[in-house]
Design a protein around this motif. Structure first.
Motif, mmCIF file in Angstrom:
data_model
loop_
_atom_site.group_PDB
_atom_site.id
_atom_site.type_symbol
_atom_site.label_atom_id
_atom_site.label_comp_id
_atom_site.label_asym_id
_atom_site.label_seq_id
_atom_site.Cartn_x
_atom_site.Cartn_y
_atom_site.Cartn_z
ATOM 1 N N TYR A 25 0.816 -1.218 0.000
ATOM 2 C CA TYR A 25 0.000 0.000 0.000
ATOM 3 C C TYR A 25 0.849 1.266 0.000
ATOM 4 N N GLN A 26 1.909 1.314 0.821
ATOM 5 C CA GLN A 26 2.736 2.519 0.933
ATOM 6 C C GLN A 26 3.369 2.882 -0.404
ATOM 7 N N GLU A 27 3.863 1.903 -1.110
ATOM 8 C CA GLU A 27 4.463 2.173 -2.416
ATOM 9 C C GLU A 27 3.399 2.635 -3.406
ATOM 10 N N TRP A 28 2.218 2.025 -3.341
ATOM 11 C CA TRP A 28 1.140 2.354 -4.277
ATOM 12 C C TRP A 28 0.685 3.796 -4.142
ATOM 13 N N ILE A 29 0.473 4.275 -2.915
ATOM 14 C CA ILE A 29 -0.043 5.642 -2.759
ATOM 15 C C ILE A 29 0.999 6.701 -3.121
ATOM 16 N N HIS A 30 2.279 6.325 -3.116
ATOM 17 C CA HIS A 30 3.313 7.294 -3.462
ATOM 18 C C HIS A 30 3.722 7.214 -4.920
ATOM 19 N N GLN A 31 2.829 6.650 -5.726
ATOM 20 C CA GLN A 31 2.963 6.709 -7.176
ATOM 21 C C GLN A 31 1.753 7.491 -7.691
ATOM 22 N N PRO A 32 1.837 8.830 -7.644
ATOM 23 C CA PRO A 32 0.654 9.668 -7.884
ATOM 24 C C PRO A 32 0.118 9.589 -9.306
ATOM 25 N N ILE A 33 -1.194 9.745 -9.389
ATOM 26 C CA ILE A 33 -1.885 9.873 -10.664
ATOM 27 C C ILE A 33 -2.324 11.323 -10.779
ATOM 28 N N VAL A 34 -1.750 12.050 -11.717
ATOM 29 C CA VAL A 34 -2.023 13.482 -11.832
ATOM 30 C C VAL A 34 -3.169 13.708 -12.803
ATOM 31 N N SER A 35 -4.339 13.930 -12.250
ATOM 32 C CA SER A 35 -5.531 14.177 -13.047
ATOM 33 C C SER A 35 -6.523 14.977 -12.211
ATOM 34 N N LYS A 36 -7.201 15.922 -12.835
ATOM 35 C CA LYS A 36 -8.217 16.696 -12.125
ATOM 36 C C LYS A 36 -9.467 15.866 -11.862
ATOM 37 N N GLU A 37 -9.595 14.766 -12.563
ATOM 38 C CA GLU A 37 -10.719 13.859 -12.341
ATOM 39 C C GLU A 37 -10.388 12.951 -11.164
ATOM 40 N N GLY A 38 -11.134 13.070 -10.090
ATOM 41 C CA GLY A 38 -10.891 12.238 -8.928
ATOM 42 C C GLY A 38 -11.516 10.866 -9.076
#
Length: 243
Positions: A25-38
């Protein structure tokens, strides 16, 4: 036999999926997806609605509360200069709370199902989708609940005349924090100070997530040795948006 690695399906509600990631989980959340669509959080439209907040809810709801509590101290006899000093003290206290909460609670390491799930709701979602503007500021209902123990603590350590203004100052600091946080993600600052804050915070998201915990100021990062070396994270964010 090796357990199969869990994969999050981004096309389905996320909240009850992320717990299955376990230690990944920790690695997954620190690979951001940059999009204005949540992303969608819940299957239920009602619970999904409660996760979304426009940034202007924060000053609209809480600034009148700041004024009301501050006026209570004034009616009890404090002068305007005294109230001004107490408000500044409250903002200073909030800045320490902001740093401490961000460092020790928002970035706590979890690996259990419910630990990951709760952390995702609290802060992990923001690191995974940092440009989701509707889930950037803290929900007013949750803030109201947390203000109750804060008020009770202040009553224990302060005088009846000072407590309302000090409470108002801390709440004012929180409003400044949430509005600033939204601005550094979605604003396009032209002057040096806000540009530096934006660069500083994006550095936390896209380069060094275990440093740079201050949002409105780097003061406590300097005090406690968590000040990162800053490079431009804006370029990295733009590159990710183009991918």
């Amino acid at each position: 036999m090796v357990a199969q690695e869990f994969t999050v399906d981004l096309d389905k509600p996320l909240v009850f999926q992320v717990g299955h990631l376990g230690e990944a989980y920790q690695e997954w959340i620190h690979q951001p997806i940059v999009s204005k669509e949540g992303p969608r959080f819940f299957k239920s439209d009602f619970w999904e609605f409660l996760t979304k907040n426009e940034w202007y809810y924060i000053p609209s709801i809480w600034l009148p509360v700041v004024c009301w509590y501050t006026s209570k101290s004034f009616k009890m006899g404090l002068s305007l200069p005294q109230i001004a000093i107490i408000l500044v003290l409250g903002i200073f206290i909030w800045s320490f709370m902001e740093y401490s909460l961000h460092r020790f609670l928002f970035h706590i390491h979890t690996k259990s199902y419910w630990g990951n799930t709760l952390h995702y709701l609290l802060h992990g979602c923001h690191h995974k989708h940092p440009q989701d503007g509707l889930r950037l500021v803290f929900p007013p209902t949750a803030t109201a609940i947390l203000l109750v123990p804060l008020w009770n603590v202040l009553k224990l350590i302060s005088t009846p005349t000072v407590t309302p203004a000090l409470f108002g100052g801390i709440l004012l600091g929180y409003v400044m924090y949430d509005v600033t946080h939204y601005y550094v993600h979605h604003g396009q600052p032209k002057s040096q100070v806000p540009r530096s804050l934006k660069k500083y915070h994006l550095n936390h998201h896209f380069r060094i997530q275990n440093k740079g915990y201050g949002i409105t100021s780097s003061l406590w990062d300097k005090v406690f040795g968590t000040l990162p070396q800053t490079k431009s994270a804006e370029k990295e964010m733009k590159q990710m948006q183009m991918q």
